[in-house]
Structure formats: structure tokens, C-alpha cells
Scaffold this motif. Structure first.
Motif, short mmCIF file in Angstrom:
data_model
loop_
_atom_site.label_atom_id
_atom_site.label_comp_id
_atom_site.label_asym_id
_atom_site.label_seq_id
_atom_site.Cartn_x
_atom_site.Cartn_y
_atom_site.Cartn_z
N UNK A 1 1.08 -1.49 -0.15
CA UNK A 1 -0.09 0.40 -0.31
C UNK A 1 0.93 1.01 -0.33
N UNK A 2 0.55 1.78 -0.71
CA UNK A 2 1.33 4.18 -0.22
C UNK A 2 0.35 4.08 -0.60
N UNK A 3 0.67 5.80 0.09
CA UNK A 3 0.14 6.50 0.10
C UNK A 3 1.04 7.76 -0.56
N UNK A 4 -0.23 8.40 -1.26
CA UNK A 4 0.24 9.59 -1.98
C UNK A 4 -1.00 10.98 -2.10
N UNK A 5 0.01 11.72 -2.72
CA UNK A 5 -0.49 13.13 -3.23
C UNK A 5 0.21 13.81 -4.43
N UNK A 6 -1.02 15.07 -4.25
CA UNK A 6 0.04 16.53 -5.20
C UNK A 6 1.01 16.47 -4.90
N UNK A 7 2.31 16.15 -6.23
CA UNK A 7 3.76 16.50 -5.75
C UNK A 7 3.92 18.46 -6.12
N UNK B 1 2.35 17.55 0.99
CA UNK B 1 3.90 17.25 0.81
C UNK B 1 3.89 16.84 2.50
N UNK B 2 4.09 18.07 2.96
CA UNK B 2 3.90 17.95 4.86
C UNK B 2 3.55 17.56 5.48
N UNK B 3 1.90 17.64 4.93
CA UNK B 3 0.92 16.38 5.91
C UNK B 3 1.04 14.83 5.13
N UNK B 4 1.29 14.75 4.06
CA UNK B 4 1.98 13.48 4.37
C UNK B 4 3.41 12.93 4.90
N UNK C 1 10.90 11.49 -1.87
CA UNK C 1 9.80 10.67 -1.48
C UNK C 1 10.03 10.43 -3.53
N UNK C 2 8.78 9.24 -3.60
CA UNK C 2 9.17 8.78 -4.79
C UNK C 2 8.16 9.59 -5.67
N UNK C 3 8.23 9.72 -7.05
CA UNK C 3 6.99 10.04 -8.13
C UNK C 3 6.28 9.04 -8.40
N UNK D 1 4.81 8.32 -4.34
CA UNK D 1 4.29 7.43 -4.11
C UNK D 1 5.56 6.95 -2.78
N UNK D 2 4.82 6.76 -1.60
CA UNK D 2 5.69 6.54 -0.66
C UNK D 2 4.97 5.15 0.08
N UNK D 3 5.38 4.45 0.92
CA UNK D 3 5.13 3.03 1.91
C UNK D 3 3.73 3.52 2.84
N UNK D 4 2.70 3.20 3.07
CA UNK D 4 1.74 3.55 3.89
C UNK D 4 1.84 3.38 5.20
#
Length: 164
Positions: free
Chosen positions: A9-15, A21-24, A36-38, A111-114
Motif C-alpha cells: 500500500x502506498x500514500x500519495x498526494x499532489x507533488x 507534502x508536509x501533511x504526508x 519521496x518517489x513520484x 508514492x511512498x509506502x503507507x
């Protein structure tokens, strides 16, 4: 937002959104310095973030797929995204839910691990919710791919494997 990747599972947001990004990073309790990964559905979605005009040969040979490569980031890319590096970790996914998510968004997504930093990466929605629970705005309920563990990260110019 949480979504299934090729293996975990990954976590994502608008890069492009530093607040997201700060919230993630806060949710993961991950140091910004790591970067982080795109993840994207195609090269055109990654190109605006990079200094190179095309994927290096070794990356192109592995994409779409479960391999991440470090490529030179444009100077204006947020340090919350690239960390303390002048490169950006990028991947073109072959996993249909990820590709559909990127197409729907209209570009690459983070995309970063959740998982919380240093904790096991979830491989089920139950594990995901147990670890991150109320911090998640949205969970894309779709199947994981057939990969095993987080993607390999490589430097395509030196051949160095950063993460096996």
C-alpha cells in the motif's frame, strides 16, 4: 490518500502542493531529508519534474514496471519532495490502479509506502487502517499487484542499487 501499488500500500498526494507534502510526511513521521518517489503512468507525466528530456536506457528497459530510478530533478522541485538530494526518485508503473489514478489526476503523484517511518509496510487494507487510521482522507479499494516488497531504487548512471 492511500492506494495499492505493485506490491504494498502506498500514500500519495499532489507533488506540487507543499502543504499536502508536509501533511504526508507528518502522517508517516518521515524526515523530509529522505525525499519521496513520484509515480506516473507515462514519461510525459514525469518530464515536468526532471532535467532530462528522456528516460535513460536502463530505466526505459524496466518501465512500465516495479523499478524506481534516481534522475536529476529540476531546481524548482520542492525539497519536501526531493529531500536533500538533487535527484528525484521516479517510476512508471505497470499496475492498472496506479496508472488509472495518475491518468485521472492528470499527472504524476507522490508514492511512498503507507506506513509510519520504521514500521512494516502494509499489504492489506486492515494493516493500513490499523497503522494510519484516521489520518487517511481516502483509500482506493483495489487489488495490490503481484510484486514483492517496495520497488528497487537504482541510479541509472552508475548502476548503484540504493534499495534492493
Amino acid at each position: 490518500m492511500a492506494y495499492p501499488t505493485e506490491a504494498v500500500w502506498g500514500l500519495g498526494c499532489d507533488p506540487a502542493n507543499d502543504q499536502a507534502l508536509a501533511r504526508l510526511l507528518n502522517l508517516k513521521q518521515r524526515p523530509w531529508q529522505k525525499g519521496l518517489i513520484l509515480i506516473a503512468a507515462n514519461w510525459a507525466q514525469l518530464a515536468p519534474w526532471l532535467k532530462v528530456s528522456e528516460a535513460p536506457e536502463i530505466a526505459a528497459a524496466h518501465w512500465p514496471g516495479h523499478a524506481t530510478f534516481l534522475l536529476p530533478a529540476r531546481d524548482e522541485v520542492s525539497t519536501l519532495l526531493r529531500g536533500r538530494h538533487d535527484t528525484l526518485a521516479v517510476r512508471i508503473s505497470a499496475h492498472p490502479p496506479v496508472r488509472a489514478l495518475c491518468e485521472s489526476f492528470g499527472g504524476a503523484i507522490v508514492s511512498t509506502s503507507a506506513n509510519r517511518h520504521g514500521r512494516p509496510t502494509p499489504t492489506s487494507i486492515r494493516q493500513l487502517r490499523h497503522q494510519l487510521g484516521p489520518g487517511l482522507d481516502f483509500v482506493l479499494n483495489a487489488p495490490l499487484g503481484q510484486g514483492h516488497g517496495p520497488s528497487r531504487i537504482m541510479d541509472p548512471y552508475s548502476g548503484e542499487v540504493i534499495r534492493a
